[in-house]
Structure formats: C-alpha cells, structure tokens
Motif scaffolding. Structure first.
Motif, short mmCIF file in Angstrom:
data_model
loop_
_atom_site.label_atom_id
_atom_site.label_comp_id
_atom_site.label_asym_id
_atom_site.label_seq_id
_atom_site.Cartn_x
_atom_site.Cartn_y
_atom_site.Cartn_z
N GLY A 1 0.64 -1.01 0.11
CA GLY A 1 -0.29 0.07 -0.34
C GLY A 1 0.70 1.39 -0.08
O GLY A 1 0.11 2.16 -1.11
N GLU A 2 1.80 1.05 0.62
CA GLU A 2 2.89 2.42 0.72
C GLU A 2 3.43 2.83 -0.53
O GLU A 2 3.33 3.47 -1.22
CB GLU A 2 4.34 2.35 1.72
N GLY A 3 4.33 1.64 -1.46
CA GLY A 3 4.80 2.05 -2.43
C GLY A 3 4.44 1.72 -3.65
O GLY A 3 4.77 2.19 -4.28
N GLY A 4 2.99 1.13 -2.92
CA GLY A 4 1.61 1.22 -4.79
C GLY A 4 2.48 -0.40 -5.79
O GLY A 4 1.38 0.36 -6.73
N ASP A 5 3.29 -1.03 -5.33
CA ASP A 5 3.86 -1.94 -6.42
C ASP A 5 2.41 -3.05 -6.03
O ASP A 5 2.56 -4.04 -5.34
CB ASP A 5 4.93 -2.11 -5.75
N LEU A 6 1.56 -3.27 -6.38
CA LEU A 6 0.40 -4.19 -7.05
C LEU A 6 1.25 -5.60 -7.64
O LEU A 6 1.03 -6.32 -7.64
CB LEU A 6 -1.00 -3.70 -7.34
N GLU B 1 -4.43 -5.27 -9.78
CA GLU B 1 -3.85 -4.95 -10.53
C GLU B 1 -3.85 -5.10 -12.12
O GLU B 1 -3.19 -3.93 -12.90
CB GLU B 1 -2.13 -6.58 -10.43
N ALA B 2 -5.01 -6.20 -12.11
CA ALA B 2 -5.34 -6.19 -13.72
C ALA B 2 -6.31 -4.88 -13.93
O ALA B 2 -6.05 -3.98 -14.94
CB ALA B 2 -6.03 -7.57 -13.77
N ALA B 3 -6.70 -4.44 -12.56
CA ALA B 3 -8.15 -3.50 -12.65
C ALA B 3 -6.69 -1.76 -13.10
O ALA B 3 -7.57 -1.35 -14.13
CB ALA B 3 -8.55 -3.42 -11.40
N GLN B 4 -5.91 -1.76 -11.83
CA GLN B 4 -4.47 -0.69 -12.62
C GLN B 4 -4.67 -0.08 -13.68
O GLN B 4 -4.03 -0.12 -14.51
CB GLN B 4 -3.65 -0.94 -11.67
N ARG B 5 -4.08 -2.15 -14.61
CA ARG B 5 -3.36 -1.80 -15.68
C ARG B 5 -4.85 -1.30 -16.79
O ARG B 5 -4.20 -0.84 -18.02
CB ARG B 5 -2.61 -3.25 -15.64
N ASN B 6 -5.75 -2.35 -16.52
CA ASN B 6 -7.04 -1.77 -18.11
C ASN B 6 -7.25 -0.47 -17.47
O ASN B 6 -7.38 -0.10 -17.93
CB ASN B 6 -8.11 -2.28 -17.18
N GLN B 7 -7.40 0.13 -16.08
CA GLN B 7 -7.74 1.61 -16.11
C GLN B 7 -6.58 2.59 -16.58
O GLN B 7 -6.49 3.57 -17.55
CB GLN B 7 -7.70 1.68 -14.40
N ARG B 8 -5.10 2.30 -16.82
CA ARG B 8 -4.09 2.54 -17.20
C ARG B 8 -4.74 2.59 -18.76
O ARG B 8 -3.72 3.83 -19.93
CB ARG B 8 -2.50 2.12 -16.90
N ARG B 9 -4.30 1.69 -19.24
CA ARG B 9 -4.40 1.98 -20.23
C ARG B 9 -5.27 2.14 -21.81
O ARG B 9 -5.45 2.98 -22.13
CB ARG B 9 -4.58 0.53 -20.99
N PHE B 10 -7.21 2.23 -20.15
CA PHE B 10 -7.85 2.93 -20.68
C PHE B 10 -8.05 4.10 -20.94
O PHE B 10 -8.49 5.26 -21.25
CB PHE B 10 -9.52 2.73 -19.87
N VAL B 11 -6.86 5.26 -19.68
CA VAL B 11 -6.77 6.58 -20.18
C VAL B 11 -5.69 6.30 -21.42
O VAL B 11 -6.09 7.79 -22.00
CB VAL B 11 -6.33 6.72 -18.56
N ALA B 12 -4.53 5.83 -21.14
CA ALA B 12 -3.57 5.71 -22.61
C ALA B 12 -5.08 5.53 -23.62
O ALA B 12 -4.97 7.00 -24.55
CB ALA B 12 -2.91 5.14 -22.31
N ASP B 13 -5.38 4.84 -23.74
CA ASP B 13 -6.57 4.98 -24.82
C ASP B 13 -6.99 5.41 -25.80
O ASP B 13 -7.31 6.27 -26.50
CB ASP B 13 -6.58 3.26 -25.30
N LEU C 1 -5.31 -9.01 -5.13
CA LEU C 1 -4.40 -8.10 -5.06
C LEU C 1 -3.95 -8.28 -6.93
O LEU C 1 -3.93 -7.38 -7.29
CB LEU C 1 -2.65 -8.71 -4.49
N ALA C 2 -3.71 -9.60 -7.46
CA ALA C 2 -3.84 -9.92 -9.08
C ALA C 2 -5.16 -9.01 -9.69
O ALA C 2 -5.39 -8.76 -10.69
CB ALA C 2 -4.27 -11.69 -8.99
N ARG C 3 -6.28 -8.95 -8.57
CA ARG C 3 -7.65 -8.22 -9.43
C ARG C 3 -7.40 -6.81 -9.37
O ARG C 3 -7.15 -5.89 -10.22
CB ARG C 3 -9.05 -8.91 -8.87
#
Length: 454
Positions: A200-205, A233-245, A229-231
């Motif tokens: 939580g402190e480092g934000g590394d999912l 991480e996947a949600a964070q990855r999808n959110q970042r990709r969603f924003v970038a796309d 944590l895996a979910r």
C-alpha cells in the motif's frame, strides 16, 4: 505499531480464554475429585465397621459367647440396658481404645437402636462410629465399633494440598503454551499484514503476500489476498490502458479541430465548406467517443441502471435490418431470420447492443449481413453474421475488450474507436447474458448474444 497492538490484543485474549477455560475445568475436577475421595473413604470406613460389627456379633451369638473385637477397629464396646459398657476395649481379648470413650455426641446421642437396627456417625474425638442393636444374655444391648478418622482426614488434606500446588502450575503451563501457540499462529498473519502495508505504501501491485501453505484458514487468507491483489493489478493496468487509449483516440480529432480553428484564425474567421464538414465530422467522433466512454464508466461503477420491461427482441433486430438497408446501400445485402422472442430488459440498451453489432458487421462485410433471432430453451439468441475477414480464433477473447483493433482492416479508418463490442459485452452482462464471436458459415464473423427469455 498497530499490527503489534492488534497481535498483542488477540494473543492476550487467547491466553486469558485458555486460562479461564482450563481453570474452570480444573476447579470443577478438583472439587469433584475431593468429593469422590471423601465418599470413597466414607464407604471404606463403613465397610470396615460393618465387617467388624458382624464379626463381634457372631462371637456374641456363639454357644459360648466370645468378645474378640478385630484389631482393625479403634473402638469396641457392648453397652448394656443401663447405658454402662459391659464389654469393651479394657477386656483381656481386646487391645483397642479406651472403653470410656465419649459417645454422647455421636450416634448414641439419641435413643439406642433396637436389635437389628444400625446407626452411624462421627464423634467429636475423631472416630467413625457404627452402633447396632443386639440381643445378648437375654437383654437388649448396643454394640458400638469405631475407627479413627485421622487417616481419612490426612488423605483429604494431602489431596487438597496437591490440588492447591498443581492447579496454579498447570494454569501457568497452559498460559505459556497458549502464548507461544498464539504467537506462532499469528506470525503468518503479521507477515501478511506487513507485506500488504508495504504494498500500500509503495503502490507496487505486482508484489504478493507470503503463503504459508498447509491448507488452513491462514493459508486460504493469503491465497485470497493474492487473488485480490491480482485483480487490483489487472484493474489498475486496465485503467491505465483505458486512459491512455482514450487520450490517443481523442488526440487525433482534437488536433484536426484545433488545426481548422487555427486556420480560420489566420484567415480572419473564414472557413471553406470542406473544412467545416471535416470539423463537424471530427466533433461527431468526439461526441460518440465521449458517450461510449461515459457508458462504459457507468457500467464499471454501478451498472447501467436498466429499466426492466418486456421487449420483443425480434422487433429490435428487425428495426436494425431496415436501418442497415437504408445505410449500407446496394453493395451489401442485409437479410434477417427472425423468430418471435421476448426478453426482460431495457429497450434502449438492447437497441444500442443490436446497433453496435449491426454497424460492426456492415463495416467489415463484403456483400452480405444476416441478422438472426431464435429461442433456445430458456434463452433468447441473437446473431449477426457477415462475410468479411472474420476474427482469428486466437483473438476472439480479446475482441470484446476496450480499444481493441485486430488489424488495419478493423482500424480507425473503417470507423469506430474499438468500444462498440465492449459496450455489447457490458450490456449483455447487465441483462444476465453473454456475448461471444465465432466463425460465420460464409467465412466471416458471427457475433452471438445470449439473453434470458422473459
């Protein structure tokens, strides 16, 4: 610090609970044991006195009466009608206690027992006494035998002393064992807490908590935590990709509109009709893209808030057939095989679903698009097939993801931003159904949506 406090609190409660339960059990067992020992000693004294009285009574009833008390008794008296001992421990045949022992507060404090009756009790001098009425020498007598209570009292005192020493020691051992066991049990939980805190402190999912193994509750907790944590991480990855796309999709039309406005500024506000049409088309693309993004965001956050009503799914597809015939022109043949089927859902959302599928089919069809609606058991099945390039089998799972374009034939130039099929999948899920893609009989793509029937 908080974790240590929580661990200490849980450990303290476990130790106190263990000591309390064990203490109650030991107290109940100790009291029961002392009572059982006392009862056993009383029964032993009663048996000894009854045996001694029977032996003496047999001697008195012999043809030649004998007074011979057994050596195991500490008192033996034969009391005559006047209350005076006529036989006792002072006779030559006995070596028991003083015949003048005080029996006034014992079992003879009341009326003497009749022949055949027996009375038992305890004297102030520390004797277990049994008195039995007997006939001797033609008169009623009372036979009294007694044994000392000192051995029984000593046994009870010894038992009480052992309990007083053993119970605290046992409780100390239980407390120490419970403290050690609780610490060993909670150690994996503390390691999981520390790892989650560091994540939580480092934000590394990408990191995971340690799994102790063993299949117990703590192991399942760690497994569940890692799955969560895996979910995330996947949600964070999808959110970042969603924003970038989304940013990438918006950049091109915004750049076009900005260039047209800059050109108009240089020309004193004059724009030719072609530039205006281009600006209007780009703004339309932005508007559609923003609407699609808002719809998907609403689906992710709290659902679409569908209105539930009875909808004729065949009418929805037939409306799309008529629209496509007008929009596709003579190059693409649009046909339909429609069976009356009703579903419970939101008409506007179902129209949006059918329109996205139909537009996708027309965009990639060469000459033909076929719309089909039929019933299969408890499900309504809607299919839209085209004779275009189709979807490769290895890409069919990805085609419903956001901003996914499989190749240049399905790119920006052919229309769309890669959100239409994601919206189809979201609407199907909101209705309790599913969406999939397979190969069409004519070689293209066949998109199938299954919905529960009304």
């Amino acid at each position: 610090m908080a974790g240590a406090a929580v661990r200490g609190g849980v450990r303290r409660r476990l130790v106190l609970l263990s000591v309390l339960v064990t203490g109650i059990a030991l107290a109940a067992g100790s009291v029961g044991g002392v009572l059982a020992l006392n009862e056993a000693l009383n029964r032993s004294s009663h048996t000894a006195l009854a045996s001694a009285a029977a032996q003496i009574e047999d001697g008195l009833g012999a043809p030649e009466p004998k007074w011979k008390p057994p050596r195991k008794v500490d008192l033996a008296q034969l009391i005559g009608p006047g209350g005076r001992p006529v036989r006792g421990c002072g006779s030559p045949a006995s070596d028991c206690a003083d015949p003048a022992a005080d029996l006034s507060a014992g079992p003879l404090a009341g009326p003497p027992p009749a022949p055949g009756e027996t009375v038992e009790g305890r004297t102030p001098g520390g004797l277990f006494v049994l008195a039995r009425g007997v006939r001797f020498d033609g008169a009623d007598h009372v036979l009294v035998v007694g044994v000392s209570s000192r051995p029984a009292d000593a046994a009870l005192r010894t038992a009480a002393l052992l309990i007083a020493v053993a119970v605290p020691l046992i409780l100390l051992l239980v407390a120490a064992a419970a403290h050690a066991l609780a610490g060993r049990t909670l150690a994996p939980v503390e390691r999981i807490r520390e790892r989650v805190a560091s994540i939580g402190e480092g934000g590394d999912l990408t990191r995971r908590v340690p799994e102790p193994g063993g299949g117990d509750e703590i192991s399942r907790l760690a497994t569940t935590m890692n799955a969560m944590l895996a979910r995330l991480e996947a949600a964070q990855r999808n959110q970042r990709r969603f924003v970038a796309d989304a940013g990438h999709e918006l950049r091109s039309p915004l750049t076009t509109v900005t260039g047209i406005l800059e050109l108009a500024r240089r020309d004193g506000g004059r724009l030719d009709p072609g530039a205006l049409r281009t600006a209007d088309e780009e703004l339309g693309r932005i508007r559609v893209l923003v609407d699609d993004l808002l719809l998907l965001a609403r689906t992710d956050e709290s659902g679409l808030g569908l209105r539930r009503e009875e909808v004729d799914l065949d009418d929805v597809l037939d409306g799309e057939r008529l629209r496509l015939r007008a929009a596709a022109g003579p190059d693409v043949e649009v046909s339909a095989v429609l069976e009356p089927v009703k579903v419970a859902g939101d008409r506007d959302a179902l129209v949006r679903l059918a329109r996205n599928l139909a537009d996708n089919a027309v965009r990639h069809a060469r000459r033909r698009v076929v719309l089909t609606v039929r019933a299969e058991g408890e499900e309504a099945v809607a299919e839209v097939a085209d004779d275009g390039p189709g979807v490769p089998e290895e890409e069919r799972a990805r085609v419903f993801e956001r901003f996914v374009r499989l190749d240049s034939a399905r790119g920006r130039e052919s229309g769309g931003a890669g959100l239409g099929l994601a919206i189809v999948a979201g609407i199907a899920r909101e209705h309790g159904g599913s969406a999939e893609v397979t190969g069409a009989p004519e070689g293209g793509a066949l998109f199938r949506v299954r919905l529960p029937r009304a």
